[in-house]
Scaffold this active site. Structure first.
Site, PDB file in Angstrom:
ATOM      1  N   CYS A 151       0.822  -1.217   0.000  1.00  0.00           N
ATOM      2  CA  CYS A 151       0.000   0.000   0.000  1.00  0.00           C
ATOM      3  C   CYS A 151       0.856   1.266   0.000  1.00  0.00           C
ATOM      4  CB  CYS A 151      -0.939   0.005   1.196  1.00  0.00           C
ATOM      5  SG  CYS A 151      -1.926  -1.484   1.303  1.00  0.00           S
ATOM      6  N   CYS A 157     -13.397   0.888   7.123  1.00  0.00           N
ATOM      7  CA  CYS A 157     -12.464   0.346   6.124  1.00  0.00           C
ATOM      8  C   CYS A 157     -12.426   1.221   4.879  1.00  0.00           C
ATOM      9  CB  CYS A 157     -12.907  -1.051   5.685  1.00  0.00           C
ATOM     10  SG  CYS A 157     -13.094  -2.238   7.019  1.00  0.00           S
ATOM     11  N   ILE A 200     -12.402  -0.532  -1.987  1.00  0.00           N
ATOM     12  CA  ILE A 200     -11.646  -1.074  -3.122  1.00  0.00           C
ATOM     13  C   ILE A 200     -12.049  -0.248  -4.339  1.00  0.00           C
ATOM     14  CG2 ILE A 200     -11.509  -3.066  -4.685  1.00  0.00           C
ATOM     15  CD1 ILE A 200     -11.973  -4.807  -2.112  1.00  0.00           C
ATOM     16  N   LYS A 236      -9.844   6.452   3.387  1.00  0.00           N
ATOM     17  CA  LYS A 236     -11.185   6.068   3.817  1.00  0.00           C
ATOM     18  C   LYS A 236     -12.274   6.561   2.865  1.00  0.00           C
ATOM     19  CE  LYS A 236     -14.544   4.567   5.923  1.00  0.00           C
ATOM     20  NZ  LYS A 236     -15.135   4.533   4.610  1.00  0.00           N
ATOM     21  N   HIS A 249      -8.607   4.184  -2.025  1.00  0.00           N
ATOM     22  CA  HIS A 249      -7.258   3.626  -1.876  1.00  0.00           C
ATOM     23  C   HIS A 249      -6.929   2.699  -3.048  1.00  0.00           C
ATOM     24  CE1 HIS A 249      -3.630   2.066  -0.298  1.00  0.00           C
ATOM     25  NE2 HIS A 249      -4.112   1.096   0.459  1.00  0.00           N
TER      26      HIS A 249
END
Lengths: 143, 390
Positions: B87, B211, B214, B333, B337
């Site tokens: 990441c 989380c 995606i 968030k 990401h």
């Protein structure tokens, strides 16, 4: 025309993972015993086992019995499962530190306990486990 | 003649489910924006491309994104490479370009981070992202997912310091608020604490709203040596400090689960190199792949003592107007990401923040002229920290 093209060249990946250098660990586990590597030169105990000592890079490694009693340092319950675990029920993963081997820890499932009862600091024991098919593994059980 | 390295231009594609573009096309969006943002800059100035991608050939189809993107953007025959640091892939690409310029190997280079994450089914992505980690000793038998890896840290942090699920929800509320003000963010709706606390459990204690999503995206930063930067840009932002670190891949080889050592090391290096401390930072992007990770990051970069992170969010100190405004772009968030793009996107955001060029509602007050970007790969398997200065 479609907005995307579905790829037709599917590939199935299954790795042949070499464990020759640490085969004692897997042989003992198959027989229901937990062992790990200890450096003959600097006495460093390692888990997972390694064939080189990460402390002094010696390759003079011996195998010692791993006493499974441990204390939970952190945990999680996996509720959304990855594709290759889709046949499982949601599971609990913990990292726990061995009482007889300070500074040595293992990462494994914790089985035989309600999720609500899992907490940091609880006592558990790492225990060998066999599969019907596939390599042996190990899980924590509450003490 | 100065010896600094400057950011002369930057751009970002809209993050989201971008099923109408492939990897080259979404890369082009950030590249064209970056090149167009400085009138003196021409793509022919770029001598080397460092392309950050985590999933190339695995969860999207193209294996060689670096030369592929150079071809698509008409950059051949410049040198290029793909870099990967989980990441933290994007910021590792930025650090490579910094080093190439600083060494004198090139004068102008570009870091471009890109990812396509929505071409495979979601649970396959969950699987792919759970595998790094140690495959043999963690994934093969125990199937961790990424929210689960960070969940082990979160439960340890809750136990040690009394951090709560409400605190994790508060971070989600903040980052959604700023995401709603960012046209390039994926998740653009404000939420409240109850919505976050009532969302589905993904991996305890991480609920859906704790989380990052995606999604697809790209970001591009063009950097240059000091003299060249002054030629190409009216007002370059400078790289004042960098740091990097690693922590063990096997979580079992870590002694603590309440902070990420590699990130602490990287932050210390970056502050020392810049000759500043945390108190000098006006605005930052911290790696909030999970909202619990943002609270840990407050502590790891020194905005408070270890365990004090919950107070910063409870007191609102990480909002605009607080002592340490964090993730005013929405963060991982809410902005999203797309793994390889994230670190580059942080530099883009802070470049704009330091110049006062973001929407006023999410613009930090720039008093000292320093910004900090903190990009963590895995759960600290890699860490990269960058200090920018104006």
């Amino acid at each position: 025309m479609p907005k995307s093209i579905t790829d037709i060249r599917e590939i199935c990946l299954k790795y042949e993972i070499p464990v020759e250098q640490i085969k004692t660990f897997w042989e003992e586990l198959e027989d229901g015993r937990l062992v790990t590597s200890k450096c003959s030169d600097c006495d460093n105990v390692m888990f997972p086992p390694q064939s080189y000592c990460q402390n002094c890079l010696s390759k003079d490694i011996k195998w010692i019995g791993l006493e499974g009693e441990a204390v939970v340092k952190g945990f999680t319950h996996i509720c959304v499962l990855p594709t290759t675990f889709s046949g499982e029920e949601p599971y609990t993963i913990v990292v726990a530190e061995f009482k007889k081997h300070p500074g040595v820890r293992a990462f494994a499932w914790l089985e035989g306990i309600d999720k609500e009862d899992v907490e940091v600091g609880m006592d558990v024991k790492l225990t060998p486990k066999q599969r019907e098919e596939g390599p042996p593994y190990y899980v924590y059980k509450p003490v | 003649m100065g010896n600094r390295v400057g950011v002369v231009a930057s751009g970002q594609a809209e993050f989201g489910i971008r099923s109408e573009v492939d990897v080259r096309e979404i890369a082009a969006e950030s590249f064209v924006e970056a090149i167009g943002s400085e009138g003196n800059l021409d793509r022919g100035d770029i001598e080397f491309a460092s392309v950050g991608s985590h999933g190339a050939g695995v969860y999207f189809e193209e294996c060689l994104p670096a030369p592929l993107i150079c071809e698509y953007l008409g950059l051949n025959p410049i040198g290029a490479q793909r870099v990967e640091a989980a990441c933290a892939t994007g910021m590792s690409a930025v650090h490579v370009i910094y080093a190439l310029i600083k060494s004198g190997y090139i004068d102008v280079g570009m870091a471009l981070g890109v990812e396509k994450m929505t071409e495979v089914p979601t649970l396959d992505m969950v699987d792919f992202i759970g595998r790094p980690g140690s495959y043999l000793w963690e994934f093969e038998s125990f199937g961790p997912t990424f929210p689960g890896y960070y969940g082990i840290y979160a439960t340890a942090h809750m136990d040690r310091f009394g951090t709560t699920e409400e605190d994790y929800a508060r971070v989600a509320v903040k980052n959604h608020k700023y995401g709603s003000m960012n046209d390039k963010a994926f998740l653009d709706k404000e939420i409240d604490v109850e919505t976050a606390l009532n969302s589905d459990m993904i991996a305890y204690p991480h609920r859906l709203y704790f989380c990052c999503p995606i999604n697809d995206g790209s970001a591009c930063v063009v950097m240059a040596s000091e003299d060249k930067a002054r030629e190409l840009s009216e007002d370059p932002v400078w790289i004042g400090g960098l740091g990097s670190g690693t922590s063990s891949v096997n979580l079992s080889n870590r002694g603590s689960f309440v902070g990420i050592e590699s990130a602490q090391v990287a932050a210390r290096q970056a502050y020392d190199m810049a000759g500043i401390g945390p108190e000098d930072i006006d605005v930052s992007c911290l790696h909030d792949s999970f909202t619990s990770a943002e609270i840990m990051a407050y502590e790891d970069v020194g905005f408070c003592e270890k365990g004090g992170g919950k107070e910063l969010i409870r007191e609102g100190q990480t909002y605009v107007g607080g002592d340490y405004p964090v993730n005013l772009c929405g963060g991982l968030k809410a902005k999203g990401h797309p793994i390889g793009a994230t670190g580059v996107s942080m530099i883009h955001e802070l470049n704009k923040q330091l110049k006062g060029e973001v929407k006023s509602s999410r613009q930090a007050s720039i008093d000292n002229g320093y910004a900090l970007a903190h990009n963590v790969g895995g759960t600290g398997h890699y860490a990269y920290v960058t200090v920018l200065e104006r």
